[in-house]
Design an enzyme around this catalytic site. Structure first.
Site, short mmCIF file in Angstrom:
data_model
loop_
_atom_site.label_atom_id
_atom_site.label_comp_id
_atom_site.label_asym_id
_atom_site.label_seq_id
_atom_site.Cartn_x
_atom_site.Cartn_y
_atom_site.Cartn_z
N GLU A 48 1.39 -0.09 -5.00
CA GLU A 48 0.60 0.62 -5.48
C GLU A 48 1.09 2.13 -5.56
O GLU A 48 1.27 2.96 -4.54
CB GLU A 48 -0.60 0.72 -4.22
CG GLU A 48 -1.65 1.85 -4.42
CD GLU A 48 -2.52 2.33 -3.59
OE1 GLU A 48 -3.49 2.95 -3.71
OE2 GLU A 48 -1.85 2.31 -2.41
N ASP A 88 -10.50 1.35 -4.09
CA ASP A 88 -10.66 2.89 -3.99
C ASP A 88 -11.12 3.39 -5.23
O ASP A 88 -11.99 4.47 -4.87
CB ASP A 88 -9.09 3.07 -4.20
CG ASP A 88 -8.29 2.87 -2.72
OD1 ASP A 88 -9.06 3.30 -1.71
OD2 ASP A 88 -7.17 2.77 -2.75
N ASP A 116 0.93 -1.27 0.11
CA ASP A 116 0.18 -0.11 0.00
C ASP A 116 0.95 1.20 0.18
O ASP A 116 1.80 1.37 0.70
CB ASP A 116 -0.97 0.05 1.27
CG ASP A 116 -1.88 1.07 1.40
OD1 ASP A 116 -2.64 1.32 0.45
OD2 ASP A 116 -1.68 2.04 2.20
N TRP A 155 6.63 -0.24 -21.72
CA TRP A 155 7.73 -0.38 -21.49
C TRP A 155 8.36 -1.27 -20.48
O TRP A 155 9.41 -1.83 -20.95
CB TRP A 155 8.15 1.01 -20.74
CG TRP A 155 8.24 2.35 -21.52
CD1 TRP A 155 8.10 2.33 -22.72
CD2 TRP A 155 8.34 3.59 -20.94
NE1 TRP A 155 8.18 3.65 -23.19
CE2 TRP A 155 8.53 4.50 -21.94
CE3 TRP A 155 8.51 4.14 -19.71
CZ2 TRP A 155 8.65 5.84 -21.92
CZ3 TRP A 155 8.77 5.18 -19.47
CH2 TRP A 155 8.80 6.26 -20.67
N TRP A 156 7.47 -1.89 -19.71
CA TRP A 156 8.17 -2.95 -18.78
C TRP A 156 6.98 -4.05 -18.57
O TRP A 156 6.43 -3.99 -17.46
CB TRP A 156 8.90 -2.42 -17.42
CG TRP A 156 9.90 -3.41 -17.03
CD1 TRP A 156 10.15 -4.42 -17.16
CD2 TRP A 156 10.71 -2.69 -15.78
NE1 TRP A 156 11.02 -4.77 -16.42
CE2 TRP A 156 11.67 -4.01 -15.40
CE3 TRP A 156 11.03 -1.63 -15.18
CZ2 TRP A 156 12.48 -3.86 -14.48
CZ3 TRP A 156 11.81 -1.59 -13.99
CH2 TRP A 156 12.78 -2.71 -13.78
#
Length: 917
Positions: free
Chosen positions: A721, A804, A696, A791-792
């Protein structure tokens, strides 16, 4: 006097859904164990224990990976047993198992309403007294309802009602500690003065024992105490003093409660919007007294240690069992001869004080240890047995087992143990199968020999185990996981650093590699389910609720499930942790959590724990009245709090990230903090069985600390996150979001690639793409996916919604009605897709399941290659690994038929997916 039982919320109760939800108010939600319940370790009938076919064989029961030469100590047993035990032998298995049981103390809660003459007040006020007879550190969590309130909503009371020492909880509740009026008092209690002019109609409350973290409710719901008669006929089972159930406190001369006519005054808090028509009269409840039974459960922790040796003279198995259980413990045991693990009684001789139980098992009284601490026993078992099964009986009502199953102790098969030279016999030592190939010459460099030999040894063990026909799924998984870790180590030799992925040629080279197995990033084929939403805590038994869905979740194709934060928390959702080692949360208790994880594992589903490492709520104030002193097992002081957050006056160093101002931000630069957090994560891995982490608010601290935590806890999968705002110009989303995804990639880099991150960039771009029908946004300037996945991809966890952004919070809700376009995108593209709980258990389930099945069938993985074939105003299309074609948007598209013939497999509103034939 009437007694209303307070039944446990965890057993069967639910909250009634309110008729509507107000944005400002929230219903208080609590857990309870307010009536006697059976421990998870107890049995209703001992006959149910024997025989049992559902046996746990965990990773620790993998047959004897390490042999240690020891002298086995003598134990109380028969003379034959003692002689055998004193022989030189190899300890082939040793494991300590936790034993948890509960002790129950019964008491009562009392609620009393009196009329009182308040100081310096002309009117007669009401005084509510709530008390509890049980010892503990009790907190009254309470709020009020007004006459026109609907459903179960709470509000904070007027200031003149709030007792000293109370703490406000957001805008809907108050927490007030219960105290003894004097040293000799039996009850802890709190008194609340109620203004007769206030338009309050009822008080709502629950009790919390702060020592255990347990919440107590009434019939699985909040206690509701009416102050006016209009609430008496509400029909709610949680109303205290409902008609027919009221009684007068001891010593009263009247035979039933008083009601007096009184028009509610228009004065008071928000009276203009809350009070009824002034012409309408309601009668106030004048007084009553009621008692309710309550039971408090104390968890008692013990352990049992079992070791297995092989007698070198007779080849029999010697098993020694020792426990710190008090009193006269009985071991209820049997043996098994094959993988079916059917209980049977072994041949004599048996230990002293052994009796036969219904021709199905043996019962042996364990002998008290010489030091008076606990008891023990030893057992001699034939060499052809596969396992020893047992449970422990402490008394007639207390049976202790292994997390709901019988203990299973594997016994070595003679052919699997390297022969040992015995004094006086031949000195020839046969070569074990485990050493085959160990002396073979290899042409590799010296530094690779150790890794290669370890892999060979593991494979040899696997092969030997297979030949013995005693392998289990757990054994296979254990060996394969070790091989995977070693393979990851070998891979890391050739990749000493992780570059920032700005070079397209580097990206393509990584995408061409087969998915690697690496601690923290999984195999590349993971499909993640968020196993909760923002409201899940309100049930109070979410773990039990989710347990009923494990089979379905597994069958839908999910390989990883993310569970909510498990720790005690100031906020009911779990994101304001307090005592990190207290795992009795509003989602359930620690035993329910362990059971849920275990059931997921049986279905082959990995489990992520939600770890909140950035901040922690304090237990106490410092000398300045600031909450920055911690209690519990990790009793840090203000040195653990960063120095640059003025809210909490920490004495640590400056924060290495952004501060979260709602709670003390932890200073991860402190060595004692990192040491404690690493120990906690490792404890969670071992005690609960978590396979990895959802981390988190990782913006709050440097990613290098994350690497330290992951290196210590060795997760199978981890995701952070890292939430950041996208780039906008004059309110319009920029097409180029390279700066945004670069910040996420920089954080992943800081962890040395040991963790992935949620691809917030992709979510944000999908929002604008679908809302404005601008599908050209799904291709960046180089023709690649525009998020982190471009990109990755191996570190990008793609998602469209979570607790959320969606659920009842709705901070950044995905465009309504377009969710399946989002899932068509992330479930066909590289990265690790994450599905939100609310979506899979909705009308979208069949479509999402079809996309998951197609992804698995075509082996789409986190590094799959994307070729964008169309990115225009009203349509986006791509081909993935030359196996799957997808289009989203209202525009037309058909995949080219030049190299493949395509067949449509999944189709819905504005999306379509094809497979190459």
């Amino acid at each position: 006097m009437s007694a209303v039982s307070a039944e446990p919320f965890l057993r069967h109760s639910r909250f009634e859904k309110p008729e509507f939800v107000r944005s400002r108010r929230k219903a208080a939600v609590t857990l309870t164990t307010a009536a006697p319940i059976k421990s998870s370790s107890s049995f209703s009938c001992c006959c149910s224990l024997v025989p049992r076919r559902k046996i746990v064989s965990n990773a620790s029961s993998f047959p004897f990976p390490n042999l240690h030469r020891v002298i086995t100590h003598a134990a109380r047993a028969s003379s034959t047993d003692t002689a055998l035990a004193e022989s030189n032998s190899d300890v082939l298995f040793k494991e300590t198992f936790p034993l948890s049981r509960t002790e129950t103390t019964e008491g009562k809660i009392f609620v009393r309403l009196d009329q009182t003459k308040a100081k310096e007040k002309e009117d007669q006020w009401q005084q509510l007294t709530v008390g509890c007879s049980l010892p503990g550190k009790w907190i009254l969590h309470w709020g009020v309802s007004y006459v026109d309130d609907i459903g179960s909503e709470w509000d904070q009371p007027p200031e003149n009602m709030i007792p000293p020492g109370s703490i406000p909880i957001k805008d809907y509740a108050i927490e007030t500690p219960l105290k003894k009026a004097s040293e000799g008092e039996k009850f802890h209690q709190v008194k609340i003065e109620i203004d007769p002019k206030s338009p309050i109609a009822a008080l709502n409350f629950v009790l919390k024992d702060e020592e255990t973290g347990v919440w107590y409710q009434h019939k699985g719901r909040d206690f509701k105490m009416p102050l006016v008669d209009c609430f008496l006929d509400s029909g709610s089972g949680n109303v205290i003093g409902a008609k027919g159930g009221f009684s007068i406190w001891p010593g009263a001369m009247l035979s039933n409660m008083f009601l007096k006519a009184d028009t509610l005054a228009s004065e008071g808090k928000d009276s203009s919007s809350r009070s009824k028509d002034p012409k309408q009269e309601t009668r106030k409840v004048e007084g009553f007294y009621e008692e309710l039974p309550i039971a408090k459960y104390a968890v008692i922790e013990n352990s049992v240690t079992v070791s297995v040796s092989k007698c070198l003279k007779t080849a029999k198995n010697l098993l020694y069992l020792v426990t710190d259980l008090p009193g006269e413990a009985v071991v209820h045991w049997g043996v098994c001869r094959d993988d079916a693990k059917n209980w049977e009684i072994p041949a004599a001789p048996h230990p002293p004080e052994t009796t036969v139980f219904k021709n199905k098992a043996l019962r042996t009284m364990l002998q008290a240890n010489e030091d008076g601490n606990g008891c023990s026993g030893s057992f001699t078992l034939d060499k052809d047995l596969v396992g020893f099964l047992f449970v422990l009986k402490l008394n007639e009502s207390t049976w202790l087992n292994c997390m709901g199953d019988d203990f299973f102790i594997p016994l070595p098969i003679s052919s699997s143990i390297p022969a040992q030279s015995i004094p006086g016999e031949s000195e020839g030592v046969p070569v074990s199968e485990n050493t085959v190939g160990a002396d073979q010459e290899v042409s590799h460099a010296t530094y690779t020999d150790g890794i290669i030999n370890e892999i060979r040894s593991l494979v040899s063990d696997f092969s030997a185990e297979k030949r013995q026909q005693t392998k289990t799924k757990e054994v296979q998984e254990s060996i394969l996981q070790e091989i995977e870790k070693l393979a990851a180590e070998a891979y890391s030799i050739f990749r000493s650093s992780t570059p920032t992925f700005m070079d397209e040629t580097v990206l393509e080279s990584e995408a061409m590699q087969a998915p690697k197995i690496c601690s923290g990033t999984g195999t590349g084929y993971e499909i993640l389910l968020q196993g909760f939403n923002w409201e899940s805590h309100k049930l109070g038994h979410w773990y039990m609720e989710l347990k009923q869905k494990v089979e379905e979740i597994s069958s839908l194709g999910f390989t990883v499930v993310w569970l909510p934060p498990p720790t005690e928390s100031v906020s009911p959702e779990g994101y304001m942790p307090k005592d990190l080692y207290n795992l009795n949360s509003r989602y359930g208790n620690i035993d329910e959590l362990k059971d849920l994880v275990k059931i997921f594992h049986r279905k082959g589903v990995k489990v992520l724990g939600d770890a909140v490492l950035n901040h922690r709520c304090a237990h106490y104030k410092n000398g300045n009245g600031v909450w920055n002193m911690f209690g519990g097992r990790l009793n840090w002081d203000d040195r653990a709090v960063v120095a640059d957050d003025p809210h909490f006056q920490g004495r640590g160093n400056k924060s290495s990230g952004d501060n979260f101002h709602a709670a003390p931000n932890i200073d991860h630069s402190q060595e004692f903090v990192r040491k404690d957090l690493k120990e906690w994560l490792c404890w969670l891995r071992k005690e609960i069985g978590y396979d990895g982490w959802r981390l988190d608010f990782v913006r709050g601290f440097w990613g290098g600390y994350v690497k330290d935590y992951l290196d210590a806890s060795e997760p199978y999968f981890a995701v952070g996150e890292y939430w950041d705002s996208l780039s906008y110009t004059y309110g319009e989303l920029d097409h180029n979001q390279d700066a945004h995804r670069q910040r996420i990639v920089d954080w992943i880099n800081a962890t040395s690639g040991t963790a992935g991150a949620f691809d917030v960039t992709t979510k944000g771009i999908l929002h604008t793409t679908l809302e404005k029908c601008e599908y050209w946004r799904l291709s960046d300037q180089k023709g690649k996916p525009p998020g982190v996945v471009g990109w990755w991809p191996s570190r990008a966890v793609t998602f469209i919604e979570n607790h959320d952004t969606g659920s009842t919070q709705g901070h950044w809700r995905f465009p309504g009605g377009k969710e399946m376009q989002g899932y068509a995108y992330i479930l066909t593209h590289p990265g690790t897709p994450a599905v939100f709980f609310d979506h899979i258990f909705s009308r979208y389930q069949s479509e999402i399941a079809a996309l998951i099945s197609l992804r698995n069938r075509n082996k789409i993985h986190c590094r799959s290659i994307v070729k964008i074939t169309k990115a225009e105003r009203d349509v986006y299309a791509a081909i993935i690994d030359e196996k799957v074609a997808v289009k989203i948007g209202p525009g037309h598209y058909e995949p080219p038929s030049s190299s493949h013939s395509w067949s449509s497999k999944v189709e819905g509103r504005d999306y379509k997916v094809w497979e190459a034939s």
